[in-house]
Design an enzyme around this catalytic site. Sequence first.
Site, PDB file in Angstrom:
ATOM      1  N   CYS A   3       0.840  -1.192   0.000  1.00  0.00           N
ATOM      2  CA  CYS A   3       0.000   0.000   0.000  1.00  0.00           C
ATOM      3  C   CYS A   3       0.879   1.248   0.000  1.00  0.00           C
ATOM      4  CB  CYS A   3      -0.915  -0.017   1.224  1.00  0.00           C
ATOM      5  SG  CYS A   3      -1.845   1.510   1.414  1.00  0.00           S
ATOM      6  N   CYS A  11      -1.474   6.844   5.897  1.00  0.00           N
ATOM      7  CA  CYS A  11      -2.567   6.123   6.565  1.00  0.00           C
ATOM      8  C   CYS A  11      -1.968   4.928   7.278  1.00  0.00           C
ATOM      9  CB  CYS A  11      -3.605   5.659   5.536  1.00  0.00           C
ATOM     10  SG  CYS A  11      -4.901   4.623   6.256  1.00  0.00           S
ATOM     11  N   CYS A  14      -4.345   0.107   8.611  1.00  0.00           N
ATOM     12  CA  CYS A  14      -4.103  -1.336   8.503  1.00  0.00           C
ATOM     13  C   CYS A  14      -2.880  -1.682   9.336  1.00  0.00           C
ATOM     14  CB  CYS A  14      -3.878  -1.723   7.048  1.00  0.00           C
ATOM     15  SG  CYS A  14      -5.328  -1.526   6.044  1.00  0.00           S
ATOM     16  N   CYS A  88      -7.484   3.276  -1.959  1.00  0.00           N
ATOM     17  CA  CYS A  88      -7.337   2.286  -0.869  1.00  0.00           C
ATOM     18  C   CYS A  88      -7.640   0.879  -1.386  1.00  0.00           C
ATOM     19  CB  CYS A  88      -8.266   2.631   0.291  1.00  0.00           C
ATOM     20  SG  CYS A  88      -8.331   1.326   1.546  1.00  0.00           S
ATOM     21  N   GLN A 212     -22.539  -6.769   6.972  1.00  0.00           N
ATOM     22  CA  GLN A 212     -21.197  -7.302   7.228  1.00  0.00           C
ATOM     23  C   GLN A 212     -20.249  -6.761   6.153  1.00  0.00           C
ATOM     24  OE1 GLN A 212     -20.609  -9.100   9.919  1.00  0.00           O
ATOM     25  NE2 GLN A 212     -22.584  -9.967  10.515  1.00  0.00           N
ATOM     26  N   GLU A 271     -34.256  -6.486  16.092  1.00  0.00           N
ATOM     27  CA  GLU A 271     -33.232  -5.503  15.734  1.00  0.00           C
ATOM     28  C   GLU A 271     -33.766  -4.110  16.084  1.00  0.00           C
ATOM     29  OE1 GLU A 271     -30.166  -5.099  14.007  1.00  0.00           O
ATOM     30  OE2 GLU A 271     -30.684  -2.986  14.081  1.00  0.00           O
ATOM     31  N   ASN A 326     -25.836 -11.896  17.447  1.00  0.00           N
ATOM     32  CA  ASN A 326     -24.730 -11.280  16.699  1.00  0.00           C
ATOM     33  C   ASN A 326     -24.672  -9.794  17.090  1.00  0.00           C
ATOM     34  OD1 ASN A 326     -24.146 -10.466  13.179  1.00  0.00           O
ATOM     35  ND2 ASN A 326     -22.662 -10.877  14.770  1.00  0.00           N
ATOM     36  N   CYS A 353     -17.961  -9.945  16.922  1.00  0.00           N
ATOM     37  CA  CYS A 353     -16.837  -9.209  16.319  1.00  0.00           C
ATOM     38  C   CYS A 353     -15.856  -8.768  17.407  1.00  0.00           C
ATOM     39  CB  CYS A 353     -17.344  -8.018  15.507  1.00  0.00           C
ATOM     40  SG  CYS A 353     -18.305  -6.859  16.481  1.00  0.00           S
TER      41      CYS A 353
HETATM   42  C1  LIG Z   1     -22.934  -6.767  14.337  1.00  0.00           C
HETATM   43  S1  LIG Z   1     -24.457  -6.150  13.694  1.00  0.00           S
HETATM   44  C2  LIG Z   1     -25.178  -7.665  13.162  1.00  0.00           C
HETATM   45  C3  LIG Z   1     -26.261  -7.560  12.134  1.00  0.00           C
HETATM   46  C4  LIG Z   1     -26.709  -8.856  11.472  1.00  0.00           C
HETATM   47  N1  LIG Z   1     -26.771  -9.976  12.368  1.00  0.00           N
HETATM   48  C5  LIG Z   1     -25.884  -9.175  10.265  1.00  0.00           C
HETATM   49  O1  LIG Z   1     -25.399 -10.310  10.121  1.00  0.00           O
HETATM   50  O2  LIG Z   1     -25.723  -8.281   9.409  1.00  0.00           O
HETATM   51  C6  LIG Z   1     -25.322  -5.744  15.139  1.00  0.00           C
HETATM   52  C7  LIG Z   1     -26.733  -5.246  14.930  1.00  0.00           C
HETATM   53  O3  LIG Z   1     -27.335  -5.059  16.220  1.00  0.00           O
HETATM   54  C8  LIG Z   1     -28.195  -3.953  16.157  1.00  0.00           C
HETATM   55  N2  LIG Z   1     -28.402  -3.533  17.567  1.00  0.00           N
HETATM   56  C9  LIG Z   1     -27.630  -2.725  18.309  1.00  0.00           C
HETATM   57  N3  LIG Z   1     -28.097  -2.662  19.566  1.00  0.00           N
HETATM   58  C10 LIG Z   1     -29.186  -3.469  19.628  1.00  0.00           C
HETATM   59  C11 LIG Z   1     -30.088  -3.825  20.659  1.00  0.00           C
HETATM   60  N4  LIG Z   1     -29.951  -3.328  21.892  1.00  0.00           N
HETATM   61  N5  LIG Z   1     -31.093  -4.676  20.373  1.00  0.00           N
HETATM   62  C12 LIG Z   1     -31.240  -5.182  19.119  1.00  0.00           C
HETATM   63  N6  LIG Z   1     -30.409  -4.872  18.094  1.00  0.00           N
HETATM   64  C13 LIG Z   1     -29.387  -4.032  18.341  1.00  0.00           C
HETATM   65  C14 LIG Z   1     -27.479  -2.978  15.257  1.00  0.00           C
HETATM   66  O4  LIG Z   1     -28.380  -2.045  14.685  1.00  0.00           O
HETATM   67  C15 LIG Z   1     -26.871  -3.916  14.205  1.00  0.00           C
HETATM   68  O5  LIG Z   1     -27.728  -4.089  13.111  1.00  0.00           O
END
Ligand SMILES: C[S@@+](CC[C@H](N)C(=O)[O-])C[C@H]1O[C@@H](n2cnc3c(N)ncnc32)[C@H](O)[C@@H]1O
Length: 394
Positions: A3, A11, A14, A88, A212, A271, A326, A353
């Site tokens: 890069c 930058c 990374c 980038c 994602q 969500e 998630n 994550c």
């Molecule tokens: C890491 S992302 C995962 C999204 C999804 N599972 C995917 O695979 O794309 C986390 C998600 O949690 C939502 N979120 C954040 N706080 C939350 C809460 N207290 N209750 C429900 N959803 C929430 C966010 O808006 C976001 O869309």
Amino acid sequence: MQCDYFDAGLCRSCTLLDRPYPVQVAEKEARVRDLLGERHAPSAWLPTLTGPESGFRNKAKMVVGGTIDEPTLGILDGRGQGVDLRGCGLHTSGIQEALPTLAAFVTRARLLPYDVPRRRGEAKYVHVTESPSGELMVRFVLRSEQALPRLRSELPWLLEALPRVAVVSVNLLPEHKAVLEGTDEIVLTDRETLTMQLGGVDLELRPQSFFQTNTAIAAGLYAQAAEWVDAIDPATVWDLYCGVGGFALHVARPGAGRTSRHAHREVVGIETSEEAVASARGSARRAGLEHVRFAADDATRFATGASTGAGPSGTGTAPPELVIVNPPRRGIGATLAGWLEGSGVEHVVYSSCNPVTLASDLDAMPSFDVVAARVFDMFPQTPHLEAMALLRRR
Ligand SMILES: C[S@@+](CC[C@H](N)C(=O)[O-])C[C@H]1O[C@@H](n2cnc3c(N)ncnc32)[C@H](O)[C@@H]1O
């Protein structure tokens, strides 16, 4: 990955760039193993899923800097001045190809870049997302509606210059604060959604929804979750923190490729983002999935409400056989982990994550064994990663 921006010291995002890619992958897996420790050691460690080490980011979030005639798209340096990173190498090729035209559009529409130190100007960010089929969603984050008429009148030029642009919107961020977007979105095109085609499932994406970062790895993540869920074959599943429904829609058809005990699987996705829920409902409708339901709610409130049938969400729903979570980096937290621990839920698929909060959440769920775990290298060249674990009640 080589890069020029990194080599020139422009930058340093990374932070692993000078490590050979296989070493990065081995170190990430070792870190997750270390954090899970003996107490959460899975019965099976699956090999880390890797993809291309460059050109994988399906979304660019570029700060607009410089001047109207010479805008920069990239980051700000320590003095708040724009550094151009339009080349980038993390971004998909379609995004890399589009960024110079988007910079030219800033000039054509006379969008004055926002000057952070002086708190003056209009254009704060340009966000670009590329779908697997090469279509683009472009969002201009502006301080106010002042430049909106000029942006609208130059839009035909942009759509002609970049025919792959399917969705264009303006997001308003009047406050002077370090966030990437505001709450108000004005869609300027007929199309409001980008279609992300993943493993036979089409996910609709509206401007303000999370997706994602790495499309190839996301496809592998959802496929792995679907494989685990199909092997267990639950009749009822919740997808908490479901975003645009990636997990929910991938597990909605029972037994893809294997025999199922159920004619259909009842799936509920929860969500907080209304936009993401609207996207998820649209995808389910288009796929003809009648037994998948999405609701905008807080994940913890929904779950704890369901356990008594009298919680604030008023669900009255019994806990399902399997829960997918998630969450954002902060994890699911003590209340939801405690609820899962005390619920009758037999299996949990936890996609994280942040392995630090994954480990602390697992500490709060001692009745579950980690049956299998896998790292997904969603973010090559950086220490970030996705880790997914299948949990079974002991
Ligand atoms: C890491 S992302 C995962 C999204 C999804 N599972 C995917 O695979 O794309 C986390 C998600 O949690 C939502 N979120 C954040 N706080 C939350 C809460 N207290 N209750 C429900 N959803 C929430 C966010 O808006 C976001 O869309």
